[in-house]
Design an enzyme around this catalytic site. Structure first.
Site, short mmCIF file in Angstrom:
data_model
loop_
_atom_site.label_atom_id
_atom_site.label_comp_id
_atom_site.label_asym_id
_atom_site.label_seq_id
_atom_site.Cartn_x
_atom_site.Cartn_y
_atom_site.Cartn_z
N CYS A 78 0.83 -1.20 0.00
CA CYS A 78 0.00 0.00 0.00
C CYS A 78 0.87 1.27 0.00
O CYS A 78 1.50 1.54 -1.01
CB CYS A 78 -0.99 -0.05 1.16
SG CYS A 78 -2.40 1.04 0.88
N HIS A 173 -3.11 -5.26 1.84
CA HIS A 173 -2.39 -5.49 3.10
C HIS A 173 -2.40 -6.96 3.54
O HIS A 173 -3.15 -7.32 4.45
CB HIS A 173 -3.06 -4.68 4.22
CG HIS A 173 -2.89 -3.21 4.12
ND1 HIS A 173 -1.85 -2.53 4.71
CD2 HIS A 173 -3.66 -2.28 3.51
CE1 HIS A 173 -1.97 -1.24 4.45
NE2 HIS A 173 -3.06 -1.05 3.73
N GLU A 175 -0.50 -8.35 5.54
CA GLU A 175 -0.13 -8.43 6.97
C GLU A 175 -1.34 -8.32 7.88
O GLU A 175 -1.25 -8.59 9.07
CB GLU A 175 0.92 -7.35 7.31
CG GLU A 175 0.41 -5.91 7.37
CD GLU A 175 0.17 -5.26 6.00
OE1 GLU A 175 0.27 -5.95 4.96
OE2 GLU A 175 -0.14 -4.06 6.01
N1 GLN Z 1 -3.57 6.36 1.16
C1 GLN Z 1 -2.27 6.08 1.71
C2 GLN Z 1 -1.19 6.84 0.96
O1 GLN Z 1 -1.41 7.39 -0.05
C3 GLN Z 1 -1.95 4.60 1.69
C4 GLN Z 1 -2.93 3.85 2.58
C5 GLN Z 1 -2.40 2.61 3.17
O2 GLN Z 1 -1.19 2.37 3.23
N2 GLN Z 1 -3.31 1.80 3.67
O3 GLN Z 1 -0.09 6.89 1.40
#
Ligand code: GLN
Length: 194
Positions: A78, A173, A175
């Protein structure tokens, strides 16, 4: 083999727990000296602008970029995937990133209504069953370079997981689940690169 988890911001504890659950030694990485002790690194989810700024402040950004150029394996989930990417869409122009993964990634790509959702995602390299993927204000990958292999797509074709040699990135994610297959896949990349 020791895998580091970048522990500047975000859900690094969950990554550490997952690695230990699948039998891999994990340490938290905050300083250049920590980075010297690990064979690979996970950059967690969180807030990519904050993680990028802290990488610069903790003098890890250039060091990490150099090690990656030498083959050091990194897995970004992410926000971590955003930090790896070489083109970030819908970001401030000065958002610091490593810029090593040849993709265009769009931040917060799912909009407000569905900014968090879960889906059972087919991931051919992991086999059956599908991977239960948790998306939280997730990005999507809009362009991939030649050396980048898509590992998973949503039903509409949107790419949400990629691999570029020793670099792995997922918009979701793993994890936050009990399914260790992505972490195992990364550990195999790390093992091969040693
Ligand atoms: N929206 C976040 C970003 O742009 C990422 C979100 C996340 O890691 N769950 O950094």
């Amino acid at each position: 083999m020791v895998i580091g988890v970048l522990a500047l911001q975000g859900d690094f504890r969950e990554h550490g727990q997952m690695l230990r659950r699948i039998g891999i030694d994990a340490i938290e990485v905050r300083l250049p000296a920590d980075l010297a002790r690990v064979d690979g690194l996970i950059i967690p989810g969180g807030e990519s602008t904050t993680i990028g700024k802290l990488l610069v402040r903790f003098e890890l950004m250039d060091l990490l970029r150099q090690r990656i150029a030498d083959g050091f394996p990194v897995y970004g989930t992410c926000a971590g995937a955003i930090v790896l990417s070489n083109q970030v869409l819908d970001a401030a122009a000065d958002q610091p990133v490593l810029g090593v993964l040849d993709v265009a990634i769009r931040r917060n790509a799912f909009g407000r209504q569905v900014d968090s959702f879960e889906v059972d995602l087919p991931v051919p390299i992991l086999g059956d069953p599908p991977f239960h993927a948790v998306f939280i204000r997730a990005p999507i990958i809009e362009r991939i370079g030649r050396g980048v292999e898509p590992l998973a797509r949503l039903d509409d074709g949107t790419i949400v997981a990629v691999q570029q040699g020793h670099l792995l990135a997922t918009a979701f994610h793993p994890e936050l689940t009990t399914d260790g297959r992505f972490h195992q896949h990364f550990a195999a990349i790390v093992e091969r690169s040693r």
